[in-house]
Design a protein around this motif. Structure first.
Motif, PDB file in Angstrom:
ATOM      1  N   LYS A 102      -0.506   6.195   5.621  1.00 61.38           N
ATOM      2  CA  LYS A 102      -1.432   6.852   4.680  1.00 61.38           C
ATOM      3  C   LYS A 102      -1.222   8.358   4.642  1.00 61.38           C
ATOM      4  O   LYS A 102      -1.988   9.099   4.028  1.00 61.38           O
ATOM      5  N   HIS A 149       0.842  -1.198   0.000  1.00 55.89           N
ATOM      6  CA  HIS A 149       0.000   0.000   0.000  1.00 55.89           C
ATOM      7  C   HIS A 149       0.876   1.248   0.000  1.00 55.89           C
ATOM      8  O   HIS A 149       1.935   1.269   0.634  1.00 55.89           O
ATOM      9  N   ALA A 197       0.592   5.653   0.322  1.00 55.57           N
ATOM     10  CA  ALA A 197      -0.303   6.780   0.601  1.00 55.57           C
ATOM     11  C   ALA A 197      -0.781   7.362  -0.724  1.00 55.57           C
ATOM     12  O   ALA A 197      -0.020   7.474  -1.688  1.00 55.57           O
TER      13      ALA A 197
END
Lengths: 311, 311, 311, 311
Positions: free
Chosen positions: B216, A154, A156
């Motif tokens: 994130k 993943h 951001a």
């Protein structure tokens, strides 16, 4: 402090803008076929992630000891990477400034003195020595049929600002580790992995198997029952391949969260040694996203952790 | 293997159904006022969490050395907790069975022999020795104005099944640690904390400060800028009080995910030594939720980690 | 500080007049047949040397963990020896006095506090824990065909004063150690043995093979040439069975010099805490010659050193 | 294995005829004035003993990290000495031969592979790295008023054969160490010193203070009574400045016996890999007496031992 491991150990040294960085691997078994290409390839993986800094690290790794006629001697393997293209003047203004989110202030508090150039010892450049140690560990693991594969899980999301830096999550899977590797109580394999991975610059979270999701489970859902007793395979792998700190033969799976590189090209307020705030516009070179090049560093730390426990 | 720490060390021993469990604290400074009540209180906190097992652990901690006329001598502090009310017959059927999610199988693979009674060395009972070590560490921290406070942040929701066990998340905050505590590169304070906490039975995830949420974020959002230079206070504490592996003087904040206790009162399929599956109905005593009683264990590991680095 | 070894480790605790002394053996291999009689016999060898103190140490060694159904589990083996017959009042006058030649003064300088009763932690009684650790190490060595035999080589001549104490020399031979045991440079087998033996109370000299006599030799006289290549036997064993820090398969031979017990029944001048001198007539019980009972302690340290390097 | 110390540590590497030898000092305090001349002077003391080998070691020591603007940073100090003038062909015939008294055979047994050129890792050249580490330790000790002085106490008498090599004894005195330095039981200052000194190539005996002569004394003769309580000075120093493993403030005195260099210019019988004996006439360069150049190595090991315990 600058040493990793107990039997297979890596001691590293070097400041970002000093003469060299490097390390010594002590405890490598004797007779291992030494694969210089693996070191070069791993260094390349670290070098060419998306968004790598423009500073060209022509990182030639020189081996100084411990290898004779293509095999390891069992004696320390020292390696060295000379620093090049280090434009120290980029950092002159930081002699009196502490950047937010960096180790500038904490190193000053810890040691009372610091090399302000490019982060000194705390520079991400330090991870190059980890990659060399990891490559040597992988030479050993390869002979044992153990492989380590990491990837970016993943990143951001872009905020349409290509100047900003981004955090992300890396997942890593270790296959081929036999059941019975690790130690009880304090020296658990998962505890060892956690320390190894959390020591990587910008690592801020670590989880095994189901990880934080397991905190929302009940016992009858969580427990990994066996599907195949002949090879001790389980229907699920919520535990991530480790029970009671010891491997169970299933793949070892963990994820690591990395915060974004704190310095980007946006001005930020630094604290000066005299306790005043100063707006600072970075002149140095910085990754917009360092996660892809960090994958090989995660693999390196995992590889050294496993080898250390196998030794 | 069964030793924690480098300067302030705790070595523990004991099987769940053996004569005793206990430990030796080596490296405790001399002259510390020894507070037996703190040990008793911490043992009580471990004992009376919601959903504690019915097995009544009348855990009297006996101090065997290292304390003289109310103060520590600087020599090893040995303590012992005799095992009582150990109904070993509850476990006879487990001599040939490996329970899913437990360390039964991995211990057998690691050692080729195991004490099958109540989990043996891998029993949660082992954490009592951690709590004693942590209480001694807290006696030292108290004199330095450092406090450690943990709490349950989240519990798995009830599935209206009071027989099932639940996971959860514990948050812990350490205040009063001066800036400059910790080491660079491999021996970072956050790496030390991660290893200490992940060594607790059923710990499966660890994060500092913003943790996985930081993955994130973008750099300009993540970085902790200063609000008050006079005391180096930052507007945010996304890093959790540690930068470059060294404390920055802000509160040290971390969270730990725990998976549910794998054995509850529901039947489960165990793998026998001969490689066959057997449905097993637990007769032993188990927590429906062990998270509340684990808070003091988390604090204990954090306390010993800080003292070890302060020494 | 109170821990010996790196893989096979012994951590000891206890003051001479506290509740108990004891220790924890961590790193003992699993599955070793546990021989309680060997422990009892070795404790007896320590107890009944010529000139043993009149203080009757009914030293019962209780095993608290790590042994299950007659075999070691691979988990820590904790043992405990309760102190009995400790007439502390014998020592009241020493609360403010430092005896010459004892560790009274140095412990006070090191810790700022001390248990003045019977030497506290520095009492020779501490060696009982070494003997238990050594007995466990010998259980392992016996299975590998390695034996350790010590004896008194020399005792200080009587000066017709049966109240005085005497020094002496102990020689120890280790047979059955295969070639290739030990490590290079700093962690040499001879360096390990030297540290282990010199840590015994009253040890003041250590030599391998020809020892100090080798300092008077020339190279062509000293070097050990081979007489039988089929089993790598040498004509002489001046090196004491170790070359470059690694065993060569010949018997490992070393000698240790012990100074006499400093306290005997003659009055001596002690330094008081206030810096004045006081003539003191010992009331305690002391060996006129402790060398014979120290033989088993020397063997114990040698046994643990070899096992630690074999592990 | 190739690391010395626990807090102030030196990790060394390098084979005699490889690209370089060197080391990493980790744990050096920050802010120490770094004196390059001290390193050069100590290296010179090692180089120019009477009977030094003709092989000219133009040993330039390059510092690669840990020093910034003339002071130590508290980060690892890496140094490197490139090997020059290494005439490997001198050693070709040793590829299949084990020399008597050398580590050739034991390294082969330990590792299954060895660098036969000039002793490889076991070469006396390895001590150059110890001297650099010792020089850095002396920079720290100098600031604390601690000095270390060694000298040749005895040399084997000439047998009118200038081709033969000679053993000898070195005495070393450490002054300025305050009372209270060292640890009890296993980690005694004298045990630490013994291990440090016995790890030096050709060391074969070690004694503190009265040493082996103390084994012939009685207690009332041996014990060191105080002459001046104001500064805790004793009439005699039979214990060599250490009691119970802890310094008492008096000078620390020890002696070390060294056996002669085993290879000289006389033919000797070597054992071949195939188990046959071969007469061999050394072609390499060897010291007729290495004791004088070893004095600085003894001081270096003593200096690092003291600094490690002071840290």
């Amino acid at each position: 402090m600058n040493r990793f491991g107990t039997r297979f150990t890596l001691t590293t040294y070097g400041e970002s803008h000093g003469p060299a960085i490097g390390g010594v691997v002590d405890g490598c078994p004797a007779g291992v076929v030494f694969d210089g290409n693996m070191i070069a390839n791993e260094m390349l993986r670290r070098h060419i992630g998306a968004g790598a800094t423009k500073r060209c690290e022509a990182d030639t790794v020189e081996i100084l000891s411990g290898v004779f006629e293509g095999r390891t001697l069992g004696t320390p393997i020292a390696f060295e990477i000379r620093n090049q293209d280090a434009n120290s003047s980029d950092y002159d203004e930081l002699r009196e400034l502490y950047r937010p989110g960096h180790a500038d202030y904490t190193y000053a508090m810890r040691y009372g003195i610091r090399d302000h150039r490019g982060g000194g010892r705390a520079s991400g450049r330090e991870t190059a020595a980890r990659v060399v140690g990891g490559a040597i560990a992988k030479m050993i693991l390869r002979e044992k049929g153990i492989s380590i594969n990491g990837g970016v899980l993943h990143l951001a999301e872009s905020n349409n600002d290509n100047d900003d830096t981004k955090g992300g999550v890396i997942e890593c899977t270790i296959t081929g580790v036999p059941a019975g590797i690790g130690n009880p109580v304090f020296d658990k394999l998962n505890a060892r992995l956690a320390a190894a991975i959390m020591s990587i610059p910008s690592a801020i979270g670590f989880e095994m198997g189901a990880g934080f999701a397991a905190a929302k489970m009940c016992g009858s859902e969580y427990r990994d029952e066996w599907s195949d007793c002949s090879s001790a395979i389980t229907k699920t792998n919520h535990c991530g391949g480790i029970q009671g700190g010891i491997s169970n033969g299933m793949p070892i799976v963990f994820r690591t969260a990395f915060h974004p590189v704190v310095t980007n090209n946006k001005p930020t307020e630094c604290m000066a040694v005299d306790g005043t705030l100063h707006l600072w516009k970075p002149k140095g070179r910085h990754d917009s996203c360092h996660i892809p090049r960090t994958v090989v560093v995660v693999e390196a730390m995992a590889a050294m952790t496993i080898v250390d426990l196998l030794n």
